[in-house]
Design a protein around this motif. Structure first.
Motif, PDB file in Angstrom:
ATOM      1  N   GLN A 140       0.827  -1.213   0.000  1.00  0.00           N
ATOM      2  CA  GLN A 140       0.000   0.000   0.000  1.00  0.00           C
ATOM      3  C   GLN A 140       0.859   1.261   0.000  1.00  0.00           C
ATOM      4  O   GLN A 140       0.438   2.302  -0.513  1.00  0.00           O
ATOM      5  N   GLN A 141       2.044   1.192   0.562  1.00  0.00           N
ATOM      6  CA  GLN A 141       2.941   2.338   0.540  1.00  0.00           C
ATOM      7  C   GLN A 141       3.426   2.628  -0.881  1.00  0.00           C
ATOM      8  O   GLN A 141       3.767   3.770  -1.208  1.00  0.00           O
ATOM      9  N   GLN A 142       3.464   1.586  -1.727  1.00  0.00           N
ATOM     10  CA  GLN A 142       3.878   1.771  -3.122  1.00  0.00           C
ATOM     11  C   GLN A 142       2.727   2.261  -4.000  1.00  0.00           C
ATOM     12  O   GLN A 142       2.952   2.743  -5.110  1.00  0.00           O
ATOM     13  N   ASP A 143       1.499   2.118  -3.506  1.00  0.00           N
ATOM     14  CA  ASP A 143       0.313   2.444  -4.291  1.00  0.00           C
ATOM     15  C   ASP A 143       0.066   3.952  -4.265  1.00  0.00           C
ATOM     16  O   ASP A 143      -0.491   4.486  -3.309  1.00  0.00           O
ATOM     17  N   LYS A 144       0.461   4.652  -5.304  1.00  0.00           N
ATOM     18  CA  LYS A 144       0.350   6.113  -5.361  1.00  0.00           C
ATOM     19  C   LYS A 144      -0.972   6.574  -5.979  1.00  0.00           C
ATOM     20  O   LYS A 144      -1.273   7.760  -5.978  1.00  0.00           O
ATOM     21  N   THR A 145      -1.762   5.642  -6.505  1.00  0.00           N
ATOM     22  CA  THR A 145      -3.001   6.015  -7.194  1.00  0.00           C
ATOM     23  C   THR A 145      -4.242   5.411  -6.551  1.00  0.00           C
ATOM     24  O   THR A 145      -5.316   5.422  -7.153  1.00  0.00           O
ATOM     25  N   ASP A 146      -4.101   4.875  -5.338  1.00  0.00           N
ATOM     26  CA  ASP A 146      -5.228   4.234  -4.637  1.00  0.00           C
ATOM     27  C   ASP A 146      -5.816   3.073  -5.440  1.00  0.00           C
ATOM     28  O   ASP A 146      -7.008   2.780  -5.360  1.00  0.00           O
ATOM     29  N   LEU A 147      -4.971   2.405  -6.218  1.00  0.00           N
ATOM     30  CA  LEU A 147      -5.435   1.283  -7.032  1.00  0.00           C
ATOM     31  C   LEU A 147      -5.939   0.137  -6.165  1.00  0.00           C
ATOM     32  O   LEU A 147      -6.893  -0.564  -6.522  1.00  0.00           O
ATOM     33  N   LEU A 148      -5.301  -0.066  -5.005  1.00  0.00           N
ATOM     34  CA  LEU A 148      -5.645  -1.201  -4.149  1.00  0.00           C
ATOM     35  C   LEU A 148      -6.813  -0.911  -3.216  1.00  0.00           C
ATOM     36  O   LEU A 148      -7.373  -1.836  -2.626  1.00  0.00           O
ATOM     37  N   ARG A 149      -7.170   0.369  -3.067  1.00  0.00           N
ATOM     38  CA  ARG A 149      -8.233   0.737  -2.121  1.00  0.00           C
ATOM     39  C   ARG A 149      -9.554   0.074  -2.512  1.00  0.00           C
ATOM     40  O   ARG A 149     -10.000   0.170  -3.650  1.00  0.00           O
ATOM     41  N   GLY A 150     -10.172  -0.593  -1.560  1.00  0.00           N
ATOM     42  CA  GLY A 150     -11.449  -1.251  -1.806  1.00  0.00           C
ATOM     43  C   GLY A 150     -11.343  -2.577  -2.533  1.00  0.00           C
ATOM     44  O   GLY A 150     -12.355  -3.225  -2.791  1.00  0.00           O
ATOM     45  N   SER A 151     -10.118  -3.005  -2.851  1.00  0.00           N
ATOM     46  CA  SER A 151      -9.936  -4.274  -3.551  1.00  0.00           C
ATOM     47  C   SER A 151      -9.703  -5.397  -2.546  1.00  0.00           C
ATOM     48  O   SER A 151      -9.688  -5.185  -1.337  1.00  0.00           O
ATOM     49  N   ILE A 152      -9.501  -6.596  -3.057  1.00  0.00           N
ATOM     50  CA  ILE A 152      -9.222  -7.748  -2.202  1.00  0.00           C
ATOM     51  C   ILE A 152      -7.939  -7.550  -1.405  1.00  0.00           C
ATOM     52  O   ILE A 152      -7.739  -8.167  -0.355  1.00  0.00           O
ATOM     53  N   PHE A 153      -7.080  -6.657  -1.882  1.00  0.00           N
ATOM     54  CA  PHE A 153      -5.803  -6.414  -1.206  1.00  0.00           C
ATOM     55  C   PHE A 153      -5.918  -5.372  -0.088  1.00  0.00           C
ATOM     56  O   PHE A 153      -4.941  -5.098   0.597  1.00  0.00           O
TER      57      PHE A 153
END
Length: 447
Positions: A140-153
C-alpha cells in the motif's frame, strides 16, 4: 455482456488446458497455490468486454510487475491454515474452552493428534496473517493512485487487529512445546469464530497475490507489454512485432486494422508461417481482452464483442458433416454475429479448403467481399488461391494484402516468417516432393 468465443477457437489458439504444457494457460501458470491456479483458470475463461474492467485488470498487473515486494508463500503453513480455518464453527468461548480441554485430556491419554492439530493450526494461522499484514502494508505504501483501495488487497481488519494478532503470537511463542489450555482456547475462539470470515477473505487475498505474482513474473521474464485500450467506435487494432509466445525464437510481425481497412488477406506457401501468423494475432487479441500482457512490442486495440476462428476445423462424423460443410457452418456462424451487429475479430485459415478449387475460388471471393462491407468487424483470411487476391486487388476494395515469402536456395526453400506487402505466387509443392525423393521411391518399388 460475455465475450463471445467457442471451443473450436480456444482449441485453434491453444488457449486453455492446464495439463497441456504448450497451452497459453500453462505459459502463464506459475502459481504456487491451488487457489491461485483456480483464479487463473477463471480469468482465462472470462475475457472482458468492458474497457474499464480491462484497464483496471491491466493496471493491477502492471502494479505487481513494478512492485519491489514479493509475498513468500510457505506451502506447508498454507495447507495447515486452510484445513484449520475451514473447520471453524460458530462457537462461544466457553465451548472453545471445553474443546481445548477435551484435546488436552486426550493428549494426556496418549492421543495427541487433535491437540497437535489445534496448536499447529493456531501457530500457522498467526504466522501467515501477520506476514500478510506486513506485506500488504508495504504494498500500500507503493500504491500512489489508490489502485488497491477497496480491492481484495485492502484487508482493513488486519490493520485494525494487527496489535492483538501480534500479542497472541508473542504469547504462544513463549511456549515451544505446548500452549496452555486457556491460551489455546482463546486463540481458537478468535481465529475460528471471531475473525473466521476475515481470515477466509485474507486467504482469498493470498490466492490473488499468487495469481498476480505469477502473471507479473511471466510477463517480466518474457518482456510482454501492456495492451492499450481505445474507444470501441475507432474500430482500431495495432500490433507491432507480435509473435507466438510458445514458439522458441518466434519471429514477430506488424499488422493494423483501422476503420474501413478491416480485412487482411494473407497468402503464402505451405510452411511459410501463415498459420503461426494468424494464431499469434488471435492469441494477442484474447490476452488483451483478459487484461494480460501480450507478446509484442506494442498493442493498441478497440474492445470487441468476441473472437471467432476457423483454423483446425475437421469433419463431424457424428453429425454427418463433411469437412467443407463444417467450414460452411463456421462461416454461417460469423454471418449470424455480423447480422446481429456484433463487433468481432474473425480468423479464417485456408477458407473452404474442403472443396474443389473452382468452388473454393468462388466461395472465398464472394464471402470475402461480403465480410469486407461490415466495418465493425476485423477479418484475417488466408488462402492458397492467390487468384482470389488478384481479383480483389482489381476491385479496389479496402483490403490489405500480406504474404509470407519463400526464398529458394537451390532446391531448398527458406522461410523468413516475416510478412511482406502483396500477394504470394509461391508454389513449392513439387519441390518438396522432389527434395524428399518420393517419385524415386515409387519408381524403384514399381520395378
Amino acid at each position: 455482456m460475455s465475450f463471445i468465443i467457442d471451443k473450436q477457437t480456444l482449441q485453434d489458439l491453444n488457449i486453455s488446458g492446464k495439463y497441456n504444457r504448450d497451452s497459453i494457460f500453462s505459459l502463464y501458470n506459475k502459481t504456487e497455490t491451488f487457489g491461485g491456479e483456480l483464479l487463473l483458470e477463471k480469468l482465462f475463461l472470462q475475457p472482458f468486454t468492458d474497457p474499464a474492467a480491462i484497464d483496471r485488470q491491466a493496471a493491477l498487473i502492471s502494479f505487481f510487475r513494478s512492485s519491489q515486494q514479493t509475498f513468500q508463500i510457505n506451502p506447508d503453513d498454507l495447507d495447515i491454515v486452510q484445513n484449520f480455518t475451514n473447520s471453524y464453527s460458530d462457537q462461544h468461548f466457553a465451548l472453545a474452552l471445553a474443546h481445548a480441554g477435551r484435546r488436552k485430556l486426550l493428549a494426556a491419554l496418549g492421543l495427541k493428534e487433535e491437540k497437535k492439530y489445534l496448536e499447529s493450526g493456531i501457530r500457522a494461522t498467526l504466522r501467515i496473517m501477520l506476514h500478510l499484514a506486513s506485506y500488504l502494508s508495504e504494498l500500500q505504501q507503493q500504491d500512489k493512485t489508490d489502485l488497491l483501495r477497496g480491492s481484495i488487497f485492502d484487508q482493513a481488519w488486519l490493520r485494525e487487529e494487527y496489535t492483538q494478532l501480534a500479542q497472541l503470537q508473542h504469547k504462544i511463542e513463549s511456549y515451544a512445546d505446548s500452549i496452555p489450555l486457556g491460551l489455546a482456547a482463546s486463540c481458537d475462539y478468535q481465529l475460528r469464530h471471531k475473525w473466521s470470515k476475515e481470515i477466509q477473505q485474507s486467504l482469498s487475498a493470498i490466492y490473488h497475490i499468487d495469481l498476480y505474482q505469477s502473471i507479473a513474473s511471466v510477463a517480466n521474464d518474457r518482456g510482454f507489454v501492456r495492451a492499450e485500450v481505445v474507444a470501441a467506435e475507432r474500430q482500431h487494432i495495432l500490433l507491432e512485432n507480435v509473435y507466438h509466445p510458445t514458439i522458441p525464437n518466434a519471429v514477430g510481425n506488424d499488422l493494423t486494422f483501422d476503420g474501413e481497412r478491416n480485412l487482411l488477406f494473407l497468402t503464402g506457401a505451405n510452411m511459410a508461417g501463415k498459420s503461426t501468423y494468424m494464431k499469434s494475432f488471435g492469441i494477442a487479441i484474447y490476452l488483451a481482452h483478459i487484461g494480460l500482457p501480450v507478446p509484442a512490442n506494442r498493442m493498441v486495440f478497440s474492445v470487441k464483442d468476441g473472437l471467432y476462428s476457423s483454423i483446425n476445423v475437421s469433419d463431424d462424423i457424428d453429425m454427418g458433416h463433411s469437412h467443407y460443410y463444417a467450414e460452411v457452418l463456421r462461416v454461417k456462424k460469423v454471418a449470424e454475429y455480423v447480422n446481429q451487429g456484433k463487433n468481432m475479430v474473425v480468423i479464417f485459415d485456408e477458407l473452404f479448403k474442403g472443396t474443389n478449387v473452382k468452388d473454393a475460388f468462388e466461395a472465398t471471393l464472394t464471402v470475402t467481399r461480403a465480410f469486407q462491407q461490415h466495418h465493425n468487424c476485423q477479418y484475417l483470411i488466408s488462402t492458397h488461391i492467390v487468384e482470389v487476391g488478384q481479383q480483389l486487388q482489381q476491385e479496389d476494395l479496402s483490403v490489405q494484402f500480406i504474404y509470407m515469402p519463400t526464398e529458394m536456395r537451390g532446391q531448398v526453400p527458406y522461410y523468413s516468417y516475416r510478412s511482406a506487402q502483396g500477394i504470394s505466387s509461391d508454389k513449392h509443392g513439387m519441390v518438396l516432393i522432389q527434395k524428399e525423393k518420393v517419385l524415386e521411391l515409387l519408381e524403384h518399388n514399381s520395378k
